[in-house]
Design a protein around this motif. Structure first.
Motif, short mmCIF file in Angstrom:
data_model
loop_
_atom_site.label_atom_id
_atom_site.label_comp_id
_atom_site.label_asym_id
_atom_site.label_seq_id
_atom_site.Cartn_x
_atom_site.Cartn_y
_atom_site.Cartn_z
N VAL A 134 0.86 -1.19 0.00
CA VAL A 134 0.00 0.00 0.00
C VAL A 134 0.89 1.23 0.00
O VAL A 134 1.79 1.37 0.84
N SER A 135 0.63 2.14 -0.93
CA SER A 135 1.44 3.35 -1.04
C SER A 135 0.73 4.60 -0.51
O SER A 135 1.39 5.59 -0.17
N ALA A 136 -0.61 4.57 -0.45
CA ALA A 136 -1.35 5.74 0.03
C ALA A 136 -2.76 5.32 0.39
O ALA A 136 -3.30 4.34 -0.15
N ARG A 154 -22.05 12.25 -8.15
CA ARG A 154 -21.27 12.70 -6.99
C ARG A 154 -20.76 11.55 -6.14
O ARG A 154 -20.40 11.73 -4.97
N SER A 155 -20.72 10.35 -6.72
CA SER A 155 -20.27 9.18 -5.97
C SER A 155 -18.81 9.32 -5.57
O SER A 155 -18.00 9.93 -6.28
N ALA A 156 -18.47 8.74 -4.42
CA ALA A 156 -17.09 8.72 -3.93
C ALA A 156 -16.90 7.46 -3.10
O ALA A 156 -17.85 6.86 -2.62
N PHE A 157 -15.65 7.08 -2.95
CA PHE A 157 -15.30 5.96 -2.08
C PHE A 157 -15.10 6.48 -0.66
O PHE A 157 -14.46 7.51 -0.46
N ASP A 158 -15.61 5.76 0.32
CA ASP A 158 -15.36 6.14 1.71
C ASP A 158 -13.86 6.11 2.01
O ASP A 158 -13.34 6.99 2.70
N VAL A 159 -13.20 5.08 1.52
CA VAL A 159 -11.75 4.92 1.70
C VAL A 159 -11.17 4.56 0.33
O VAL A 159 -11.75 3.75 -0.40
N PHE A 160 -10.03 5.16 0.00
CA PHE A 160 -9.39 4.88 -1.28
C PHE A 160 -7.94 4.51 -1.02
O PHE A 160 -7.19 5.27 -0.38
N VAL A 161 -7.55 3.35 -1.52
CA VAL A 161 -6.23 2.80 -1.26
C VAL A 161 -5.49 2.64 -2.59
O VAL A 161 -6.01 2.02 -3.52
N GLU A 162 -4.28 3.18 -2.67
CA GLU A 162 -3.42 2.96 -3.82
C GLU A 162 -2.40 1.89 -3.46
O GLU A 162 -1.82 1.92 -2.36
N TYR A 163 -2.18 0.93 -4.37
CA TYR A 163 -1.28 -0.17 -4.03
C TYR A 163 -0.53 -0.65 -5.27
O TYR A 163 -0.83 -0.27 -6.40
N ARG A 164 0.45 -1.51 -4.99
CA ARG A 164 1.16 -2.23 -6.03
C ARG A 164 0.87 -3.72 -5.86
O ARG A 164 0.78 -4.22 -4.75
N THR A 165 0.73 -4.39 -7.00
CA THR A 165 0.51 -5.83 -6.99
C THR A 165 1.85 -6.54 -6.77
O THR A 165 2.92 -5.92 -6.80
N SER A 167 3.48 -8.15 -8.77
CA SER A 167 4.32 -7.97 -9.95
C SER A 167 4.77 -6.52 -10.12
O SER A 167 5.50 -6.20 -11.06
N GLY A 168 4.31 -5.64 -9.22
CA GLY A 168 4.68 -4.23 -9.31
C GLY A 168 3.71 -3.35 -10.06
O GLY A 168 3.94 -2.15 -10.20
N ALA A 169 2.61 -3.92 -10.57
CA ALA A 169 1.63 -3.14 -11.30
C ALA A 169 0.86 -2.23 -10.34
O ALA A 169 0.71 -2.51 -9.16
N LYS A 170 0.34 -1.14 -10.91
CA LYS A 170 -0.39 -0.15 -10.12
C LYS A 170 -1.86 -0.54 -10.01
O LYS A 170 -2.52 -0.85 -11.01
N GLY A 171 -2.38 -0.54 -8.79
CA GLY A 171 -3.79 -0.86 -8.57
C GLY A 171 -4.39 0.03 -7.50
O GLY A 171 -3.71 0.81 -6.85
N PHE A 172 -5.71 -0.08 -7.34
CA PHE A 172 -6.39 0.67 -6.29
C PHE A 172 -7.52 -0.17 -5.70
O PHE A 172 -8.05 -1.08 -6.33
N VAL A 231 -10.58 2.31 -13.77
CA VAL A 231 -9.70 1.38 -14.48
C VAL A 231 -9.72 1.67 -15.98
O VAL A 231 -8.69 1.62 -16.66
N LEU A 232 -10.91 1.99 -16.48
CA LEU A 232 -11.05 2.24 -17.92
C LEU A 232 -10.37 3.52 -18.36
O LEU A 232 -10.10 3.71 -19.56
N ASP A 233 -10.09 4.42 -17.43
CA ASP A 233 -9.42 5.68 -17.75
C ASP A 233 -7.95 5.38 -18.06
O ASP A 233 -7.12 5.22 -17.15
N GLY A 234 -7.59 5.34 -19.30
CA GLY A 234 -6.25 4.95 -19.70
C GLY A 234 -5.16 5.94 -19.35
O GLY A 234 -3.97 5.62 -19.45
N ASP A 235 -5.53 7.15 -18.92
CA ASP A 235 -4.53 8.17 -18.62
C ASP A 235 -3.86 7.97 -17.26
O ASP A 235 -2.86 8.64 -16.96
N ARG A 236 -4.38 7.09 -16.45
CA ARG A 236 -3.88 6.96 -15.08
C ARG A 236 -2.88 5.81 -14.89
O ARG A 236 -2.30 5.67 -13.82
N GLY A 237 -2.73 4.98 -15.88
CA GLY A 237 -1.77 3.89 -15.78
C GLY A 237 -2.13 2.84 -14.75
O GLY A 237 -1.25 2.17 -14.18
N ILE A 238 -3.41 2.66 -14.52
CA ILE A 238 -3.88 1.69 -13.53
C ILE A 238 -4.08 0.34 -14.20
O ILE A 238 -4.79 0.23 -15.20
#
Length: 307
Positions: A134-136, A154-165, A167-172, A231-238
């Protein structure tokens, strides 16, 4: 309702006629916790309510929060004007409502935000190893409220976690937290954008699309769609995203809604449901941090009120 339970509810100013069985017990548990802490009783519509704190002292003291570290997180995330800009923290509920799931989010995940190695181990266990590091971690997070690139609402996540898998891939990980809620609120107006995201995700059974627009599952669906749109937003590298709902095992209304929602899924890889008890168990497996006993006592000690 058993007579003894009704008597306890009345004695502790926690009787609300519209509550279901779990809500009664959860409200009483919060009223007992408030009394044990020596906190004065708050009001609702001019009447004392055991599951409320008094204002403005609840905001001044942050008495709704369990530890000094968690209160520091709340000051940074909610009270700091810059960091809280654009976030929808419901006030005064976040300060004075002991039943609210917003304070629960901080009481469960606030310590983890300040201990990312522990967060990595706990969330790695809960996710079956998908989360390596977990990075953030943030609260009340949306990639863009009202942005048509996402869900456009106006939807939002109560908690949002950025992580690495591993294999080092970026996930949330986007988390929705429930406590006493029964998911019975009327569904939000449907948007064509929801159907577009759902089709792109390929996660939902075509035969169940009409059901997904109705309560009690629409709110879960909208949060899941928000995760999918990110995930579908290709600009974020997720590379991957996961949406999880966290709820108490005894909340039968939530459990039924989640069971109904699972039946709508053709692919469950981006959805998880974890009980509060399971999250607490994962924490105990990593050494039982001292604050967890306080969390258990406040939110999960229903044996206190079993007639």
């Amino acid at each position: 309702m058993p007579d003894l339970l009704r008597e306890l509810l009345l004695r502790h100013h926690a009787y609300v006629p519209s509550d279901n069985d779990f809500q009664r017990r959860a409200r009483l548990l919060q009223a007992l916790w408030r009394e044990e802490q020596g906190l004065p009783i708050g009001e609702h519509r001019g009447q004392p309510l055991g599951s409320r704190l008094t204002m403005p002292s609840a905001k001044d003291t942050l008495a709704n929060y369990l530890t000094g570290t968690i209160r520091d997180v709340v000051r940074a995330e909610v009270l700091d004007p810059a960091r809280s800009r654009g976030k929808l923290f419901s006030q005064p509920r976040i300060w004075n409502d002991l039943l609210s799931s917003q304070p629960l989010c901080f009481n469960l995940f606030g310590e983890l935000q300040r201990d990312l190695p522990l967060a990595s181990r706990v969330l790695g266990r809960l996710s079956g190893g998908r989360i390596a590091t977990v990075s953030a971690m943030g609260f009340e997070h949306s990639p863009g409220r009202g942005d048509p690139k996402y869900t456009g609402d106006r939807s939002a996540f109560d908690v949002f976690v950025e992580y690495r898998t591993p294999s080092g891939a970026k996930g949330f990980l986007g988390i929705e937290v429930k406590y006493h809620e029964d998911l019975s609120d009327p569904p939000a107006p449907h948007r064509a954008r929801y159907d577009e995201i759902a089709a792109s995700m390929g996660t939902f059974k075509p035969s169940h699309m009409a059901l997904l627009r109705t309560k009690p599952v629409q709110q879960i669906w909208r949060d899941h769609l928000l995760a999918g749109s990110l995930v579908l937003d290709g600009d974020r590298g997720i590379a991957e995203g996961l949406f999880a709902i966290v709820y108490p095992a005894g909340n039968a209304a939530c459990a039924r809604a989640i069971e109904l929602y699972r039946a709508c899924l053709a692919d469950t890889r981006t959805f998880s449901a974890w009980t509060l008890e399971a999250v607490a168990g994962a924490l105990r497996s990593e050494g039982t941090p001292a604050w967890l006993a306080a969390f258990d006592d406040r939110y999960l000690a229903f044996d206190k009120i079993t007639p």
